[in-house]
Design a protein around this motif. Structure first.
Motif, mmCIF file in Angstrom:
data_model
loop_
_atom_site.group_PDB
_atom_site.id
_atom_site.type_symbol
_atom_site.label_atom_id
_atom_site.label_comp_id
_atom_site.label_asym_id
_atom_site.label_seq_id
_atom_site.Cartn_x
_atom_site.Cartn_y
_atom_site.Cartn_z
ATOM 1 N N ALA A 89 109.316 22.562 82.183
ATOM 2 C CA ALA A 89 109.009 21.684 83.315
ATOM 3 C C ALA A 89 108.019 22.349 84.272
ATOM 4 O O ALA A 89 107.068 21.712 84.750
ATOM 5 N N VAL A 90 108.222 23.640 84.535
ATOM 6 C CA VAL A 90 107.307 24.362 85.432
ATOM 7 C C VAL A 90 105.898 24.413 84.842
ATOM 8 O O VAL A 90 104.900 24.234 85.568
ATOM 9 N N LEU A 91 105.800 24.622 83.539
ATOM 10 C CA LEU A 91 104.487 24.765 82.904
ATOM 11 C C LEU A 91 103.700 23.458 82.840
ATOM 12 O O LEU A 91 102.515 23.469 82.501
ATOM 13 N N SER A 94 100.506 21.293 87.681
ATOM 14 C CA SER A 94 99.065 21.546 87.639
ATOM 15 C C SER A 94 98.719 23.000 87.911
ATOM 16 O O SER A 94 97.821 23.564 87.289
ATOM 17 N N TRP A 95 99.466 23.653 88.818
ATOM 18 C CA TRP A 95 99.162 25.035 89.163
ATOM 19 C C TRP A 95 99.576 26.019 88.075
ATOM 20 O O TRP A 95 99.114 27.160 88.046
ATOM 21 N N ALA A 96 100.466 25.577 87.143
ATOM 22 C CA ALA A 96 100.948 26.488 86.097
ATOM 23 C C ALA A 96 100.330 26.208 84.727
ATOM 24 O O ALA A 96 100.530 26.995 83.805
ATOM 25 N N LYS A 97 99.586 25.116 84.598
ATOM 26 C CA LYS A 97 99.043 24.757 83.289
ATOM 27 C C LYS A 97 98.153 25.841 82.670
ATOM 28 O O LYS A 97 98.163 26.014 81.445
ATOM 29 N N PRO A 98 97.376 26.597 83.454
ATOM 30 C CA PRO A 98 96.537 27.627 82.822
ATOM 31 C C PRO A 98 97.319 28.692 82.056
ATOM 32 O O PRO A 98 96.788 29.274 81.106
#
Length: 261
Positions: A89-91, A94-98
């Motif tokens: 869920a965290v990944l 938007s801020w964690a997608k990279p």
């Protein structure tokens, strides 16, 4: 017009037939497992056993090894769900997608590596023995399906639904927990079903680190050339994997969003 109606009717018939087949399989699979396991146990208990075979093929021993196998599987399931679902869920934020590809690559390494190698390396690294020495590396080995399906399930939610929820003033966390996660449940359950079947199979290697389980029967039968012990241990492990798969199918059938059925 006639062609369209026929297509719709045919589509309805195909869908209904598929659902009937799924329901028949849900009833037939556990029945087949019980018949096979009962047949093998009846054969083993009524055969002429020597002292070594009689020591391994006892109701108390078989139940104890099956229970140890179930405990390993349950602990692995708790670890996988507790790690993979929140991480997935965290990944998707938007801020964690990279960094999502990095975590998927790490999980993929765990599954791509030989299961026995993961167990032995963890044992050599920690020096642990017993339940946790088996459950932790098996959880790492089984993590990928749930992690990947959580990410894919959340990303597959219709963006229009997310925009509509935000348009009525829902926060990002509310959208995640009230819209995205519930709609991703079928994908998550499918991944968990795969992970648990992997865990049951891999748990037969737990005896290498004194973790117990049905693998001890398989190993005893193989090393001492006792076919009956080997067959009983293998059949119980296979039956347990099929029952876990059946429970996963039940969860997918009844725990998903009702509107998607």
């Amino acid at each position: 017009m006639t062609t369209s109606t026929t297509t719709e009717v045919e589509g309805f018939s195909t869908e209904s037939g598929s659902r009937r087949a799924d329901r028949v399989r849900l009833l037939a699979q556990p029945a087949a497992v019980l018949v096979i396991v009962a047949g093998v146990l009846a054969w083993a208990f009524t055969s002429s056993l020597d002292d070594i075979e009689a020591e391994s093929i006892q109701a108390g021993v078989l139940w104890a090894k099956t229970w140890e196998h179930l405990v390993i599987t349950g602990v692995v399931a708790a670890i996988v769900v507790g790690v993979a679902v929140p991480l997935g869920a965290v990944l998707t934020r938007s801020w964690a997608k990279p960094v999502a590809p990095l975590f998927l690559a790490i999980a993929n390494i765990g599954q791509a590596a030989p299961a026995l190698g993961v167990l032995v390396l963890f044992f050599l690294w920690t020096g642990w023995e017993g339940l946790w020495a088996a459950a932790l590396p098996i959880a790492f080995y089984s993590l990928l399906p749930v992690l990947r399906n959580t990410i894919v399930g959340i990303q597959s939610v219709d963006p229009a639904l997310v925009d509509a929820a935000r348009g009525i003033g829902m926060s990002s966390s509310a959208v995640l927990f009230r819209i995205e996660m519930p709609l991703a449940v079928p994908m998550i359950l499918a991944g968990l079903r795969t992970s648990l079947v992997l865990a049951v199979g891999t748990a037969t290697l737990a005896f290498f680190v004194n973790g117990g389980g049905l693998g001890e029967l398989v190993d005893t039968g193989y090393k001492l050339n006792r076919t009956s012990v080997l067959v009983v241990g293998a059949v119980l492990a296979v039956g347990l994997a099929l029952l876990v798969d059946w429970l996963g199918a039940l969860a997918e059938e009844f725990l998903g969003p009702k509107g998607l059925s």
